[in-house]
Design a protein around this motif. Structure first.
Motif, mmCIF file in Angstrom:
data_model
loop_
_atom_site.group_PDB
_atom_site.id
_atom_site.type_symbol
_atom_site.label_atom_id
_atom_site.label_comp_id
_atom_site.label_asym_id
_atom_site.label_seq_id
_atom_site.Cartn_x
_atom_site.Cartn_y
_atom_site.Cartn_z
ATOM 1 N N ALA A 84 47.480 109.685 -4.239
ATOM 2 C CA ALA A 84 47.941 109.108 -5.420
ATOM 3 C C ALA A 84 46.846 107.526 -5.187
ATOM 4 N N VAL A 85 46.965 107.050 -4.241
ATOM 5 C CA VAL A 85 45.881 105.952 -4.390
ATOM 6 C C VAL A 85 44.660 106.758 -4.881
ATOM 7 N N TYR A 86 44.112 108.015 -4.359
ATOM 8 C CA TYR A 86 42.469 108.380 -5.283
ATOM 9 C C TYR A 86 43.321 107.976 -6.826
ATOM 10 N N GLU A 87 44.210 109.400 -7.123
ATOM 11 C CA GLU A 87 44.371 109.297 -8.824
ATOM 12 C C GLU A 87 44.707 107.987 -8.959
ATOM 13 N N ARG A 88 45.226 106.855 -8.487
ATOM 14 C CA ARG A 88 45.392 105.509 -10.066
ATOM 15 C C ARG A 88 43.775 105.062 -9.684
ATOM 16 N N ILE A 89 42.550 105.177 -8.374
ATOM 17 C CA ILE A 89 41.400 104.813 -8.736
ATOM 18 C C ILE A 89 40.888 104.966 -10.099
ATOM 19 N N VAL A 90 40.910 106.617 -10.218
ATOM 20 C CA VAL A 90 39.833 107.513 -11.182
ATOM 21 C C VAL A 90 40.464 107.235 -12.426
ATOM 22 N N ALA A 91 41.675 106.810 -12.322
ATOM 23 C CA ALA A 91 42.709 106.901 -14.143
ATOM 24 C C ALA A 91 42.322 104.510 -14.290
ATOM 25 N N ALA A 92 41.562 104.989 -13.265
ATOM 26 C CA ALA A 92 41.019 102.661 -13.559
ATOM 27 C C ALA A 92 39.777 103.187 -14.406
ATOM 28 N N TYR A 93 39.023 103.822 -13.076
ATOM 29 C CA TYR A 93 37.344 104.134 -13.818
ATOM 30 C C TYR A 93 37.761 104.686 -15.152
ATOM 31 N N GLN A 94 38.082 106.308 -14.929
ATOM 32 C CA GLN A 94 38.307 106.626 -16.355
ATOM 33 C C GLN A 94 38.365 105.618 -17.763
ATOM 34 N N ALA A 95 38.978 105.015 -17.982
ATOM 35 C CA ALA A 95 39.791 103.835 -19.107
ATOM 36 C C ALA A 95 38.047 102.991 -18.612
ATOM 37 N N PHE A 96 37.600 102.378 -17.625
ATOM 38 C CA PHE A 96 35.870 101.711 -17.762
ATOM 39 C C PHE A 96 35.399 102.176 -18.190
ATOM 40 N N GLY A 97 35.491 104.232 -18.147
ATOM 41 C CA GLY A 97 34.148 104.529 -18.735
ATOM 42 C C GLY A 97 34.189 104.993 -20.630
ATOM 43 N N ALA B 36 35.097 112.859 -10.801
ATOM 44 C CA ALA B 36 35.374 112.219 -9.480
ATOM 45 C C ALA B 36 35.935 113.786 -8.426
ATOM 46 N N ILE B 37 35.188 112.656 -7.728
ATOM 47 C CA ILE B 37 35.267 113.363 -5.520
ATOM 48 C C ILE B 37 36.103 112.126 -4.961
ATOM 49 N N PRO B 38 37.099 112.727 -4.442
ATOM 50 C CA PRO B 38 37.541 111.985 -2.654
ATOM 51 C C PRO B 38 36.899 112.299 -1.973
ATOM 52 N N LEU B 39 36.311 111.700 -1.112
ATOM 53 C CA LEU B 39 35.082 112.178 0.303
ATOM 54 C C LEU B 39 35.442 111.061 1.032
ATOM 55 N N SER B 40 34.839 111.113 2.529
ATOM 56 C CA SER B 40 34.629 110.308 3.404
ATOM 57 C C SER B 40 33.412 110.540 3.752
ATOM 58 N N ALA B 41 32.543 109.840 3.370
ATOM 59 C CA ALA B 41 30.895 110.099 3.982
ATOM 60 C C ALA B 41 31.129 109.755 5.523
ATOM 61 N N LEU B 42 31.413 109.122 6.202
ATOM 62 C CA LEU B 42 31.280 108.242 7.801
ATOM 63 C C LEU B 42 31.553 110.269 8.201
ATOM 64 N N SER B 43 33.063 110.819 7.940
ATOM 65 C CA SER B 43 33.398 111.952 8.450
ATOM 66 C C SER B 43 33.388 113.316 7.846
ATOM 67 N N GLY B 44 32.633 112.953 6.945
ATOM 68 C CA GLY B 44 31.575 114.336 6.151
ATOM 69 C C GLY B 44 32.737 115.312 5.128
ATOM 70 N N ASP B 45 33.863 114.341 5.196
ATOM 71 C CA ASP B 45 34.963 115.040 3.759
ATOM 72 C C ASP B 45 34.618 115.352 2.647
ATOM 73 N N ASN B 46 34.302 116.530 2.307
ATOM 74 C CA ASN B 46 33.977 117.026 0.880
ATOM 75 C C ASN B 46 32.766 116.817 0.519
ATOM 76 N N VAL B 47 31.635 116.289 1.369
ATOM 77 C CA VAL B 47 30.700 116.170 1.006
ATOM 78 C C VAL B 47 29.629 117.128 1.181
ATOM 79 N N VAL B 48 29.691 118.013 2.205
ATOM 80 C CA VAL B 48 28.609 119.702 1.926
ATOM 81 C C VAL B 48 30.024 120.627 2.307
ATOM 82 N N GLU B 49 30.946 120.154 3.583
ATOM 83 C CA GLU B 49 31.911 120.934 3.715
ATOM 84 C C GLU B 49 33.424 120.159 2.920
ATOM 85 N N GLN B 50 34.062 121.549 2.616
ATOM 86 C CA GLN B 50 34.865 121.441 1.910
ATOM 87 C C GLN B 50 36.120 120.494 3.636
#
Length: 447
Positions: free
Chosen positions: A179-192, A202-216
């Motif tokens: 839900a947090v991700y979708e709210r942020i994406v909606a706000a950016y899309q409106a600005f875009g 848009a893509i949700p990720l965690s660079a520190l732990s590697g979520d959705n960067v190279v591995e799902q």
């Protein structure tokens, strides 16, 4: 012969769609840009063992235990490591089996926005990082994006960067909440949408732990899209300069040593847009003289035709006056000659614009004296509204984005930046300090 030329051009176009991709990371301070690039390099095996060892031994490491601080892979300056921020633009090269990449890690701090402009000027794509821990989530459901995120997005639009990837980072800090991700994406899309950005993913990720960067990520089963590396591998990058009119800024006039019977006179440069073939009729700008292409010479031998991106030497049938700074264009589609220039600029100097002073304008290979005659409006990056300037003597401050009018001493053979980047872009240089004070984009039509 024509069939071979067409086949070569088709191959060049195909390579531009699936070959090298230049992209930058942008966002606010501590959004995780350097860590994201470090994660890309680490997980895609794009770094050497000695680099990893050097990073592991760094006294400025900000991770606990034996965990590698991936941000140090791009923060090469000592001051960057001490302060934990990116100051300069760091370029890194890596490749996957599907594509080659050049990454520019650009600063997030407002003070160094000018460095971000430098990195963005040659980019095909931009990754805008949004830190979920910094955006303000209001009770009414609205989201307030950071000003620097908006500024970088605005610059991406001004520079006509084709692809925008919104990386919602540090999802681990909100327990991977969809839900947090979708709210942020909606706000950016409106600005875009207000900016006019055309291709936003848009893509949700965690660079520190590697979520959705190279591995799902196994922590975000609700996300069904590609990983970041898969997204980058799939971006189509077609250089529209190949279909544009010919623009050939002359860099050097090449002659033999003076002891040859045959008078060799060639004009060296890089084809910035369009194509040129032996027998084509050209016009020399700004003088307006015309000539016919006699030969196209390269280090590897003569060509019958050359296209955008190639560096060549052109020989002409006629003796005409051509110098460094001139532009050779197709006789049927010449550039527009301008002495009065309207442009959008990003002010990059600590010292404010002074309308009483003169500046050098560097446009292609031509450098001539210029004077800023007025500041028409300044762009508010939050509202995307242009604010009229009431004081005619008002200058520009660091990081201001404005529309200005310039008078140049010698005419420029120019195009609208939206049509041809190379002949639509320029920089302003302080005539005393020789520092670059602004990057500009020429506008020929009202926007």
């Amino acid at each position: 012969m024509n069939a071979m030329i067409d086949q070569a051009n088709a191959s060049h176009a195909q390579d531009s769609q699936s070959g090298l991709l230049r992209f930058i990371t942008a966002g606010s301070v501590d959004d995780g840009k350097s860590t994201l690039i470090g994660r890309l390099l680490f997980d895609s095996k794009g770094i050497f063992a000695d680099q990893l060892a050097a990073v592991s031994r760094s006294k400025h490491k900000r991770t606990v235990g034996d965990t590698i601080d991936l941000s140090l892979l791009t923060d090469g300056l000592e001051a960057e490591r001490e302060q934990g921020i990116t100051i300069d633009v760091a370029y890194r090269y890596f490749a996957t089996p599907k594509r080659k990449f050049i990454i520019a890690d650009t600063p997030g701090h407002e003070q160094y926005t000018r460095n971000m402009v430098t990195g963005a000027s040659t980019a095909d794509a931009v990754i805008i990082l949004v830190d979920v821990s910094k955006v303000k989530l209001n009770e009414d459901g609205s989201v307030e994006l950071l000003t620097q995120t908006k500024r970088h997005s605005t610059i991406a639009k001004l520079l006509q960067i084709e692809h925008v990837i919104v990386a919602v980072n540090k999802m681990d800090l909100v327990n991977y909440d969809q839900a947090v991700y979708e709210r942020i994406v909606a706000a950016y899309q409106a600005f875009g949408d207000s900016l006019g950005l055309r291709d936003v993913t848009a893509i949700p990720l965690s660079a520190l732990s590697g979520d959705n960067v190279v591995e799902q990520s196994g922590n975000m089963s609700w996300y069904r899209g590609p990983t970041l590396i898969e997204l980058l591998e799939g971006l189509s990058v077609y250089d529209e300069a190949h279909a544009a009119p010919l623009r050939f800024p002359v860099q050097l006039v090449a002659r033999h040593n003076g002891h040859e019977a045959n008078d060799f006179r060639g004009y060296m440069g890089r084809i910035e847009s369009g194509k040129v073939a032996v027998g084509d009729r050209l016009v020399v700008q700004p003088s307006g003289q015309s000539a016919t292409v006699k030969e196209i010479v390269t280090f590897d031998g003569p060509l019958q035709q050359a296209v955008a991106g190639q560096s060549v030497t052109l020989l002409l049938n006629e003796y005409v006056d051509v110098s460094r700074g001139d532009v050779l264009a197709g006789a049927d589609q010449p550039a527009t000659l301008l002495k009065q220039v309207t442009a959008d600029v990003c002010w990059m100097a600590d010292e404010a614009l002074d309308l009483r002073r003169k500046y050098w304008v560097k446009h292609g290979t031509r450098q001539t004296m210029a004077k800023v005659t007025r500041v028409e409006s300044v762009l508010d990056v939050n509202t995307q509204q242009r604010q009229a300037v009431s004081d005619p003597a008002a200058g520009l401050k660091l990081n201001d984005i404005a529309r200005i009018a310039i008078t140049v001493q010698q005419p420029l053979a120019a195009d609208a930046y939206d049509d041809i980047r190379a002949t639509g872009a320029f920089i302003l240089i302080d005539e005393v300090t020789h520092q670059t004070v602004a990057a500009g984009m020429i506008r020929l039509r009202p926007q």
